[in-house]
Design a protein around this motif. Structure first.
Motif, PDB file in Angstrom:
ATOM      1  N   VAL A   1      -6.719  -3.576   5.374  1.00 23.05           N
ATOM      2  CA  VAL A   1      -5.808  -3.128   4.247  1.00 23.05           C
ATOM      3  C   VAL A   1      -4.845  -4.184   4.031  1.00 23.05           C
ATOM      4  O   VAL A   1      -4.615  -4.501   2.685  1.00 23.05           O
ATOM      5  CB  VAL A   1      -5.268  -1.835   4.320  1.00 23.05           C
ATOM      6  CG1 VAL A   1      -4.504  -1.521   3.452  1.00 23.05           C
ATOM      7  CG2 VAL A   1      -6.406  -0.548   4.651  1.00 23.05           C
ATOM      8  N   SER A   2      -4.371  -4.661   5.232  1.00 27.16           N
ATOM      9  CA  SER A   2      -3.307  -5.773   4.836  1.00 27.16           C
ATOM     10  C   SER A   2      -3.894  -6.925   4.260  1.00 27.16           C
ATOM     11  O   SER A   2      -3.313  -7.728   3.501  1.00 27.16           O
ATOM     12  CB  SER A   2      -2.795  -6.104   6.357  1.00 27.16           C
ATOM     13  OG  SER A   2      -1.765  -7.167   6.127  1.00 27.16           O
TER      14      SER A   2
ATOM     15  N   ALA B   1       0.971  -1.185  -0.067  1.00 25.58           N
ATOM     16  CA  ALA B   1      -0.119   0.077   0.028  1.00 25.58           C
ATOM     17  C   ALA B   1       0.836   1.450   0.069  1.00 25.58           C
ATOM     18  O   ALA B   1       1.590   1.292   0.960  1.00 25.58           O
ATOM     19  CB  ALA B   1      -0.680  -0.062   1.071  1.00 25.58           C
TER      20      ALA B   1
ATOM     21  N   THR C   1     -11.110   0.698  -3.210  1.00 26.98           N
ATOM     22  CA  THR C   1     -11.748   0.860  -1.730  1.00 26.98           C
ATOM     23  C   THR C   1     -11.738  -0.293  -1.033  1.00 26.98           C
ATOM     24  O   THR C   1     -12.531  -1.560  -1.720  1.00 26.98           O
ATOM     25  CB  THR C   1     -13.336   1.416  -1.715  1.00 26.98           C
ATOM     26  OG1 THR C   1     -12.994   2.694  -2.589  1.00 26.98           O
ATOM     27  CG2 THR C   1     -13.751   1.888  -0.384  1.00 26.98           C
ATOM     28  N   VAL C   2     -11.868  -0.386   0.499  1.00 26.64           N
ATOM     29  CA  VAL C   2     -11.703  -1.627   0.985  1.00 26.64           C
ATOM     30  C   VAL C   2     -13.027  -1.180   2.130  1.00 26.64           C
ATOM     31  O   VAL C   2     -12.855  -0.156   2.911  1.00 26.64           O
ATOM     32  CB  VAL C   2     -10.737  -1.901   2.100  1.00 26.64           C
ATOM     33  CG1 VAL C   2     -10.908  -3.027   2.878  1.00 26.64           C
ATOM     34  CG2 VAL C   2      -9.341  -2.220   1.009  1.00 26.64           C
TER      35      VAL C   2
ATOM     36  N   LYS D   1      -6.701  -0.980   9.695  1.00 24.92           N
ATOM     37  CA  LYS D   1      -5.369  -1.176   8.918  1.00 24.92           C
ATOM     38  C   LYS D   1      -5.377  -2.664   8.678  1.00 24.92           C
ATOM     39  O   LYS D   1      -4.768  -3.104   7.628  1.00 24.92           O
ATOM     40  CB  LYS D   1      -4.446  -0.663   9.810  1.00 24.92           C
ATOM     41  CG  LYS D   1      -3.034  -0.935   9.098  1.00 24.92           C
ATOM     42  CD  LYS D   1      -1.927  -0.312  10.081  1.00 24.92           C
ATOM     43  CE  LYS D   1      -0.556  -0.459   9.197  1.00 24.92           C
ATOM     44  NZ  LYS D   1       0.603   0.333  10.286  1.00 24.92           N
TER      45      LYS D   1
ATOM     46  N   SER E   1     -11.594   2.267   3.656  1.00 24.46           N
ATOM     47  CA  SER E   1     -10.257   2.994   3.553  1.00 24.46           C
ATOM     48  C   SER E   1      -9.992   2.865   1.742  1.00 24.46           C
ATOM     49  O   SER E   1     -10.771   1.994   1.058  1.00 24.46           O
ATOM     50  CB  SER E   1      -9.029   2.334   3.866  1.00 24.46           C
ATOM     51  OG  SER E   1      -9.207   2.018   5.206  1.00 24.46           O
TER      52      SER E   1
ATOM     53  N   VAL F   1      -7.365   3.158  -1.042  1.00 22.45           N
ATOM     54  CA  VAL F   1      -6.118   2.579  -1.075  1.00 22.45           C
ATOM     55  C   VAL F   1      -5.293   2.622  -2.312  1.00 22.45           C
ATOM     56  O   VAL F   1      -6.216   2.384  -3.271  1.00 22.45           O
ATOM     57  CB  VAL F   1      -5.870   1.118  -0.547  1.00 22.45           C
ATOM     58  CG1 VAL F   1      -4.627   0.475  -0.273  1.00 22.45           C
ATOM     59  CG2 VAL F   1      -6.593   0.748   0.779  1.00 22.45           C
TER      60      VAL F   1
ATOM     61  N   VAL G   1      -2.967   5.299   1.754  1.00 23.50           N
ATOM     62  CA  VAL G   1      -4.332   4.963   2.351  1.00 23.50           C
ATOM     63  C   VAL G   1      -4.910   6.192   2.967  1.00 23.50           C
ATOM     64  O   VAL G   1      -4.166   6.701   3.999  1.00 23.50           O
ATOM     65  CB  VAL G   1      -3.973   3.678   3.745  1.00 23.50           C
ATOM     66  CG1 VAL G   1      -5.357   3.330   4.135  1.00 23.50           C
ATOM     67  CG2 VAL G   1      -3.389   2.585   3.062  1.00 23.50           C
TER      68      VAL G   1
END
Length: 477
Positions: A289-290, A251, A280-281, A286, A262, A264, A254
Motif C-alpha cells: 500500500v505504501s 491512504a 485495488t492493490v 501494508k 488491499s 485502498v 485500507v
C-alpha cells in the motif's frame, strides 16, 4: 528493425572512431544476451574482458561493437569502453524529451519501478521505458539509459547502492524529474555507521533532480525530517506519502480486497493538487500500500493518468523472487501455495513479509524457509536474533533456517519456545549455501508440506534459495 542509434550518432556521443556505417536496435554488455541488430559494449572487468567475445557477438547477429582495440567487424573505437557506456547514457538522456522518474530505497525499488512502467506504458500506448531486471548499479543504470528510445514519453529507472557516493553518480546520469525513496531500512548496514547514514546515502538521489524536480519521500519513518531537509537543498518541491494525516499522498482507508490484496482509498494533495482515488492493490501487505501511494504521487507528478495507475496496481502480479505466488502440485495430488520472496532480504523486508504470512488465511500449516540477511556487519547477530519474534508472530509451524548467521535466529527461537510458547514449532537450521544445503532444504519441505499449506521462501540472493523455488515449481523435489 526500429533504429535505436546510428553509428554516426554513437561515434559523436563517444568521441570515437567509426569503422563503417551501421545502425543498432538494442544495447548489451553481456555477450550471452546479444541478438540480431544489437550493439555490444566490450567492457573490461576484473575477471573477464568483453573483447574475448567479439567473434561470438557477431555470430549472434550483433550490428556493431564498442571496443578499445580494433576488431574485424563494424565497430567504434574508443579509449575506454566503460567510460563510453556512460557517455552514451548521457547522450540518451540529453536527446530525450521524456518525463524521467528515478526510484531508490532499501526495499520496494523493483516492484515500484515495474508498477510505474505498467501504469505509464498503458497511458502512453507503449512509449514508456524502464530498466529491466534489477539493473540498478554503475553498469546497469547507464545501460538502461542507453536503451531508451528517443521517442519515449516516460522513463523509469531503478537506482541502488551499498556505499556512500554511489547514488550521487547514478542520479547525475539519470537526471530525474521525479525522485522516489520507497523506504529506509538497515539494508547494507555493514557498510554504514547507522540507519541515518543509510538515509543520507539514499537521499543522494535528489542531487540529480532537474529544475523544478519533485522529491517523493515516505512520511511514516523516523528519517522523514532528515530526508526532507536534504531534499530541500535540491528542490522546493517535496511530496510525502504514507498513512499519517499530514502526508501529501495518504491512504485514508485500507481494507482487505476480495481475492487478496488491499482496497485502498487515497487522497492526493499538496503541490500535486486535490484528487481522490479508490483502487485495488493486487499485491498483499501494508508495505505494498505504501509503494502504491508513492506510485500515485509519481504518476500525478508527471501528469500521468491516475485511473490507469489504479488499474495497473490492480493487475500487477508478483515478480519472480519478489512476491510471486505459485500453486504447486504435491506428490499426493493436493496443492499448496508457494510465496517466492527469494531474491533478497533485510530486516525491514523480513518483518513485512513475515507479517503478511501471519495475515494469510490458511487451512493447512504455514511453513517458512528463511535465509540469512547479508551485509549487516557487526549488527548481524542483533538483527538475526530479533527476527525470531517476527517468525513466531507469523504463526509458522515449520521453520527452516538457512545460512550460518541464522544460528543466532535458531538459538533465540529455542529460548522463546522454552520460555513462553505452549506449542513447539518444528525448527531446522541448515548451515551454508551449497547444493547439498539446497537438497537438505528440499527434503525438509517435502517431508513437511501438505495440501492447503502456505510455504514462504525468503532470503538474501547469495544463498541461492531461488533454486528451491524453481525445484518446487517444476516438481523436482
Amino acid at each position: 528493425m526500429t533504429i535505436l542509434w546510428t553509428s554516426s550518432a554513437i561515434a559523436k556521443a563517444l568521441h570515437g572512431q567509426e569503422s563503417e556505417d551501421f545502425s543498432v536496435s538494442g544495447v548489451a554488455f553481456d555477450s550471452r544476451e546479444i541478438g540480431p541488430g544489437d550493439l555490444f559494449f566490450a567492457l573490461k572487468g576484473e575477471k573477464s574482458d568483453g573483447h574475448a567475445y567479439v567473434k561470438d557477438i557477431y555470430a549472434a547477429g550483433a550490428a556493431g561493437a564498442i571496443v578499445s582495440q580494433p576488431v574485424d567487424g563494424p565497430h567504434i573505437l574508443v579509449a575506454d569502453t566503460t567510460r563510453a557506456l556512460n557517455d552514451l547514457a548521457i547522450a540518451s538522456r540529453a536527446r530525450s524529451g521524456a518525463k524521467i522518474i528515478g526510484v531508490t530505497g532499501s526495499v520496494g525499488k523493483t516492484g515500484t519501478k515495474e508498477a510505474l512502467f505498467a501504469a505509464l506504458n498503458r497511458v502512453s500506448k507503449g512509449k514508456a521505458h524502464r530498466s529491466v531486471k534489477s539493473y540498478n548499479n554503475h553498469v546497469g543504470v547507464p545501460l538502461s539509459l542507453s536503451r531508451m528510445p528517443a521517442q519515449c514519453q516516460y522513463g523509469i529507472f531503478e537506482m541502488g547502492m551499498n556505499h556512500s557516493g554511489e547514488l550521487a553518480q547514478l542520479t547525475r546520469l539519470v537526471r530525474p524529474d521525479v525522485a522516489i525513496i520507497t523506504a529506509i531500512a538497515p539494508a547494507h548496514i555493514g557498510y554504514f555507521s547507522d540507519v541515518e547514514a543509510i538515509a543520507d546515502a539514499k537521499a543522494e538521489i535528489f542531487q540529480g533532480l532537474t529544475d523544478d524536480g519533485i522529491a517523493l519521500i515516505p512520511y511514516d519513518i523516523p528519517q522523514y525530517d532528515q530526508l526532507r531537509t536534504i531534499a530541500l537543498r535540491y528542490t522546493k518541491n517535496v511530496v510525502s506519502f504514507g498513512f499519517g494525516e499530514q502526508a501529501d499522498v495518504r491512504a485514508i482507508d485500507v481494507v482487505p480486497a476480495p481475492g487478496g490484496g488491499s482496497l485502498v482509498t487515497a487522497k492526493i494533495g499538496g503541490i500535486l493538487g486535490d484528487h481522490s482515488l479508490c483502487f485495488t492493490v493486487a499485491e498483499p501487505g501494508k508495505h505494498w500500500v505504501s509503494n502504491a501511494l508513492a506510485i500515485l504521487g509519481a504518476v500525478r507528478a508527471v501528469d500521468g493518468d491516475l485511473a490507469a495507475a489504479g488499474l495497473a496496481l490492480a493487475e500487477l502480479k508478483g515478480l519472480d523472487g519478489r512476491g510471486r505466488r505459485h500453486r504447486i502440485a504435491l506428490k499426493d495430488g493436493n496443492k499448496a501455495l508457494l510465496i517466492d520472496e527469494s531474491y533478497n532480504a533485510n530486516p525491514l523486508s523480513m518483518r513485512a513479509t513475515l507479517a503478511q504470512l501471519g495475515a494469510e488465511q490458511c487451512n493447512g500449516r504455514k511453513i517458512a524457509v528463511l535465509g540469512a540477511m547479508g551485509e549487516l556487519g557487526d549488527k548481524s547477530e542483533t538483527y538475526h536474533r530479533a527476527l525470531a519474534d517476527d517468525i513466531i508472530a507469523s504463526g509458522a509451524q515449520v521453520i527452516i533456517l538457512v545460512g550460518d548467521e541464522m544460528a543466532y535466529t535458531s538459538a533465540r527461537l529455542g529460548e522463546i519456545v522454552s520460555e513462553k510458547l505452549d506449542h513447539n514449532p518444528e525448527i531446522t537450521h541448515v548451515a551454508g549455501s551449497s547444493d547439498a544445503a539446497i537438497k537438505t532444504i528440499l527434503a525438509g519441505v517435502a517431508g513437511a508440506i501438505g495440501g492447503d499449506d502456505i510455504l514462504l521462501v525468503k532470503g538474501s540472493n547469495y544463498l541461492g534459495l531461488a533454486k528451491v523455488v524453481s525445484a518446487l515449481v517444476s516438481e523436482e523435489y
